[in-house]
Design an enzyme around this catalytic site. Structure first.
Site, mmCIF file in Angstrom:
data_model
loop_
_atom_site.group_PDB
_atom_site.id
_atom_site.type_symbol
_atom_site.label_atom_id
_atom_site.label_comp_id
_atom_site.label_asym_id
_atom_site.label_seq_id
_atom_site.Cartn_x
_atom_site.Cartn_y
_atom_site.Cartn_z
ATOM 1 C CD GLU A 441 -2.718 -1.196 -0.081
ATOM 2 O OE1 GLU A 441 -2.775 -0.223 -0.852
ATOM 3 O OE2 GLU A 441 -3.184 -2.312 -0.353
HETATM 4 C C1 LIG Z 1 2.809 -9.818 0.282
HETATM 5 C C2 LIG Z 1 2.593 -8.714 -0.691
HETATM 6 C C3 LIG Z 1 1.300 -8.370 -1.054
HETATM 7 C C4 LIG Z 1 1.101 -7.368 -2.000
HETATM 8 N N1 LIG Z 1 -0.173 -7.101 -2.444
HETATM 9 C C5 LIG Z 1 -0.334 -6.296 -3.533
HETATM 10 C C6 LIG Z 1 -1.597 -6.178 -4.177
HETATM 11 O O1 LIG Z 1 -2.587 -6.763 -3.749
HETATM 12 N N2 LIG Z 1 -1.686 -5.402 -5.287
HETATM 13 C C7 LIG Z 1 -0.615 -4.752 -5.814
HETATM 14 O O2 LIG Z 1 -0.760 -4.085 -6.823
HETATM 15 N N3 LIG Z 1 0.598 -4.823 -5.210
HETATM 16 C C8 LIG Z 1 0.770 -5.591 -4.097
HETATM 17 N N4 LIG Z 1 1.988 -5.712 -3.502
HETATM 18 C C9 LIG Z 1 3.099 -4.935 -4.032
HETATM 19 C C10 LIG Z 1 3.518 -3.800 -3.110
HETATM 20 O O3 LIG Z 1 2.549 -2.808 -3.093
HETATM 21 C C11 LIG Z 1 4.905 -3.324 -3.581
HETATM 22 O O4 LIG Z 1 5.818 -4.332 -3.199
HETATM 23 C C12 LIG Z 1 5.279 -1.975 -3.008
HETATM 24 O O5 LIG Z 1 4.476 -0.961 -3.543
HETATM 25 C C13 LIG Z 1 6.744 -1.629 -3.284
HETATM 26 O O6 LIG Z 1 7.098 -1.855 -4.611
HETATM 27 P P1 LIG Z 1 8.384 -2.744 -4.931
HETATM 28 O O7 LIG Z 1 8.290 -4.000 -4.161
HETATM 29 O O8 LIG Z 1 8.531 -2.849 -6.382
HETATM 30 O O9 LIG Z 1 9.590 -1.945 -4.314
HETATM 31 P P2 LIG Z 1 10.360 -0.685 -5.013
HETATM 32 O O10 LIG Z 1 9.375 0.287 -5.537
HETATM 33 O O11 LIG Z 1 11.379 -1.222 -5.947
HETATM 34 O O12 LIG Z 1 11.057 -0.073 -3.736
HETATM 35 C C14 LIG Z 1 12.250 -0.614 -3.155
HETATM 36 C C15 LIG Z 1 12.713 0.347 -2.043
HETATM 37 O O13 LIG Z 1 13.003 1.615 -2.644
HETATM 38 C C16 LIG Z 1 12.281 2.631 -1.963
HETATM 39 N N5 LIG Z 1 11.892 3.674 -2.903
HETATM 40 C C17 LIG Z 1 11.318 3.547 -4.129
HETATM 41 N N6 LIG Z 1 11.059 4.753 -4.650
HETATM 42 C C18 LIG Z 1 11.459 5.668 -3.729
HETATM 43 C C19 LIG Z 1 11.459 7.085 -3.664
HETATM 44 N N7 LIG Z 1 10.938 7.848 -4.635
HETATM 45 N N8 LIG Z 1 11.978 7.670 -2.557
HETATM 46 C C20 LIG Z 1 12.452 6.933 -1.532
HETATM 47 N N9 LIG Z 1 12.501 5.596 -1.542
HETATM 48 C C21 LIG Z 1 11.989 4.971 -2.624
HETATM 49 C C22 LIG Z 1 11.067 1.941 -1.363
HETATM 50 O O14 LIG Z 1 10.569 2.668 -0.253
HETATM 51 C C23 LIG Z 1 11.647 0.584 -0.978
HETATM 52 O O15 LIG Z 1 12.230 0.668 0.292
HETATM 53 C C24 LIG Z 1 2.213 -6.674 -2.529
HETATM 54 C C25 LIG Z 1 3.502 -7.005 -2.123
HETATM 55 C C26 LIG Z 1 3.700 -8.029 -1.238
HETATM 56 C C27 LIG Z 1 5.114 -8.409 -0.885
#
Ligand SMILES: Cc1cc2nc3c(=O)[nH]c(=O)nc-3n(C[C@H](O)[C@H](O)[C@H](O)COP(=O)(O)OP(=O)(O)OC[C@H]3O[C@@H](n4cnc5c(N)ncnc54)[C@H](O)[C@@H]3O)c2cc1C
Length: 600
Positions: A441
């Site tokens: 989220e």
């Molecule tokens: C168990 C689980 C359930 C989920 N359920 C859903 C779902 O139902 N629907 C759905 O669509 N998604 C879902 N997700 C996805 C989840 O919302 C994403 O994992 C999350 O938004 C982060 O994206 P990412 O994993 O690609 O990390 P990234 O975006 O690659 O981020 C990696 C790190 O970089 C940091 N970062 C990235 N951009 C910035 C910035 N501009 N400034 C500072 N720091 C930054 C982040 O804070 C994080 O610490 C789920 C994930 C999991 C693991």
């Protein structure tokens, strides 16, 4: 034994004693019939369901997990039956519009329900957890036809919903997403792309699943301004293909740290048929309705999980005998050792958990009342003001309360010692499960940036200023001699936050990177401003009602005192970081550490 007892007394304290929720809600025509008895009845019933049906399934779901068999996800034993009981009792419909079969009860009650569901089984709660968001999004943005087809099924819980945002290359940055949508002649669209990490993307609990999918139309501008939202059913609900499967499938399940009972699915959409929700290219705005609802719910979950962790670590601390306490009473002088609850270090961990849980409960119920007001207050100006306050509070609730959910579970593991690290006691599951709430989220870093850049600096601190004005005004009005030290601390904090906001805003014109360095500190400072104000209110309420239940209200005042003595001073350090960053920005500039980080 690991257990959960619905915290009914504290819920009543916050809703009835502190906020007089029933009287507030009665002012709105839709809730004229609400009274304290009705609220209490719903809350007790929710507590029974959570503790008796869901809690026993929590460890089962963790051990068994979900499986993908021939393209169909199987959920852990008992999950489907618990869900059907949930629907039969009408819980999915609690705060939904009666026009679509809802019960039309306040969001405030729904928040209490979700605190207890999360407290007892986070993985299971992820299934119905998206229903309200999907309902609000479709209710607000979809055509009448879509509403008629989908809302009654969502409200009854007959169909579950998902939010399909994330793609392998697009997580926090949804502007990068590539899933395509091409229009058909009949007004529908063909959706093609891969979504990952989709909670409940497939399951064997409901016969149909309503996917809300973000995708790009062929003429979409690049970035987040070119994203549209579509409703894509797993099974066609009507028309020539009624009852047939749509061309979408779960191709994989993630193996993960926690919430094993919740299937985290890779979803493949291959020319799947969907219908536009809202305007083309404006899908993110529509999806934000769902995301904001989910963010509040996730923050409430942080409170619920911290509550269970607190209850169990307290029970353990009362039973576990280890070491002689420095302040052991005379009556124990012949005992070889004392319960660990007598050691000041353990009391500190327990009181921290308690202060965050109870403070978090005040914050989340306060926000739920704002949400009810934002939707139902007869005066449009009041509705707007409450909506704006809620927008400010949402990222704080999501991030600060999930940080504290994890901290609370970690404190609990610490209190159990080695017995907390091993699986038998049950607490380690809570620590694994809650960790995801800081990531999904919108990660907590993204929440902090959203708060500072979009909600605070974008309107030059106006919205925040209004909230601080309200805090300052009530502080002056309610100044109580016993609380004078705490009142002064809150006054200082609101002044500090005003000053830092002004200076960070000014400095960011010349040093645009500055707010991104201090966003997390500014968010926690803002959170403490509101929490400290609520703790003052709690303490004053406890003083007024003291004689009705001296032990309970004394404990409340002492917990308030604990917050002001041991937790609030964290703000000095937070403000210190912002000050030094401001000073550095003006002198040598803020360091870009990327080069240093890569030096081996
Ligand atoms: C168990 C689980 C359930 C989920 N359920 C859903 C779902 O139902 N629907 C759905 O669509 N998604 C879902 N997700 C996805 C989840 O919302 C994403 O994992 C999350 O938004 C982060 O994206 P990412 O994993 O690609 O990390 P990234 O975006 O690659 O981020 C990696 C790190 O970089 C940091 N970062 C990235 N951009 C910035 C910035 N501009 N400034 C500072 N720091 C930054 C982040 O804070 C994080 O610490 C789920 C994930 C999991 C693991």
């Amino acid at each position: 034994m690991f257990a959960y007892r619905p915290p009914l007394k504290d819920i009543q304290f916050v809703l009835a004693d502190m906020f007089q929720a029933a009287s507030v809600l009665q002012q709105y025509p839709e809730f004229a019939e609400i009274d304290q008895d009705l609220m209490q009845q719903v809350i007790e019933e929710a507590g029974r369901y959570a503790s008796e049906i869901l809690f026993p399934l929590n460890a089962v779901g963790d051990a068994e997990g979900c499986r993908l068999e021939n393209g169909q996800v199987k959920t852990p034993a008992g999950f489907a039956s618990a869900y059907h009981q949930f629907c039969e009792a009408g819980w999915p419909a609690l705060a939904c519009d009666p026009e679509y079969g809802g019960q039309g009860l306040p969001h405030t009650l729904n928040s209490v329900l979700y605190e207890m569901l999360n407290a007892t089984n986070l993985a299971w709660t992820m299934f119905p957890g998206l229903l309200h968001g999907a309902y609000s999004c479709i209710h607000r943005y979809a055509t009448e036809d879509i509403k008629k087809t989908y809302l009654p099924k969502i409200v009854s819980g007959e169909w579950l919903a998902t939010m399909c945002l994330t793609e392998p290359h697009a997580g926090s940055d949804l502007g990068l997403l590539r899933t395509k949508a091409i229009s058909n002649d009949d007004g529908s669209y063909r959706i093609t792309g891969t979504k990952i990490f989709i909670s409940g993307g497939d399951q064997d609990i409901t016969e149909n699943i309503v996917h809300l999918v973000l995708a790009r139309l062929p003429d979409a501008p690049a970035g987040s301004k070119g994203i549209s939202l579509f409703v894509v059913p797993k099974i066609f609900p009507e028309g020539e293909r009624a009852g047939q499967r749509n061309s979408l499938i779960c191709t994989g399940l993630e193996h993960k740290m926690g919430i094993h009972g919740s299937p985290t699915c890779t979803m493949q959409f291959d020319d799947a048929t969907g219908w536009l929700v809202g305007e083309p290219h404006r899908g993110l705005a529509a999806m934000f309705v769902m995301m904001n609802s989910a963010r509040l719910q996730v923050g409430i979950g942080g409170v619920g999980i911290a509550e269970t962790a607190y209850q169990n670590s307290l029970a353990y601390a009362n039973e576990r005998i280890q070491s002689r306490a420095v302040n052991r009473p005379e009556s124990r002088k012949n005992e070889p050792a004392d319960p660990i609850v007598m050691h000041p270090a353990m009391q500190r961990l327990l009181m921290s958990q308690r202060a965050w849980v109870e403070g978090g409960r005040m914050l989340t119920y306060y926000s739920a009342l704002l949400l009810d007001g934002a939707e139902h207050h007869p005066d449009p100006a009041q509705r707007k003001e409450m909506d704006e306050q809620l927008a400010l509070l949402t990222p704080i609730i999501k991030a600060v309360m999930t940080d504290q959910g994890f901290a609370g579970a970690s404190n609990a593991v610490q209190i159990y010692g080695g017995h907390g690290y091993v699986c038998e006691t049950g607490i380690e599951q809570y620590m694994r499960d809650v960790r995801i709430t800081m990531i999904y989220e919108g990660t907590n870093e993204i929440q902090a940036i959203d708060l500072l850049m979009r909600k605070i600096l974008a309107d030059k601190g106006h919205r925040l200023g209004q909230l601080l004005d309200t805090i300052d005004a009530t502080l002056a009005a309610n100044a109580d001699k016993d609380l004078s030290v705490a009142v002064t601390a809150v006054q200082k904090l609101t002044a500090t936050l005003r000053d830092l906001t002004e200076r960070v805003g000014q400095a960011s014109l010349e040093h645009p990177v500055l707010p991104y360095h201090v966003a997390s500190e500014m968010m926690r400072l803002t959170g403490h401003c509101i929490l400290s104000w609520l703790w003052l209110k709690a303490s004053q309420t406890a003083t007024t009602l003291h004689d009705n239940d001296p032990a309970f209200y004394d404990a409340k005042r002492h917990t308030a005192d604990y917050y002001f003595t041991y937790i609030l001073p964290e703000t000095l350090q937070l403000a210190g970081v912002v000050e030094t960053c401001l000073a550095r920005a003006k002198t040598q500039g803020l360091q870009d550490f990327r080069g240093d980080l890569n030096v081996q």
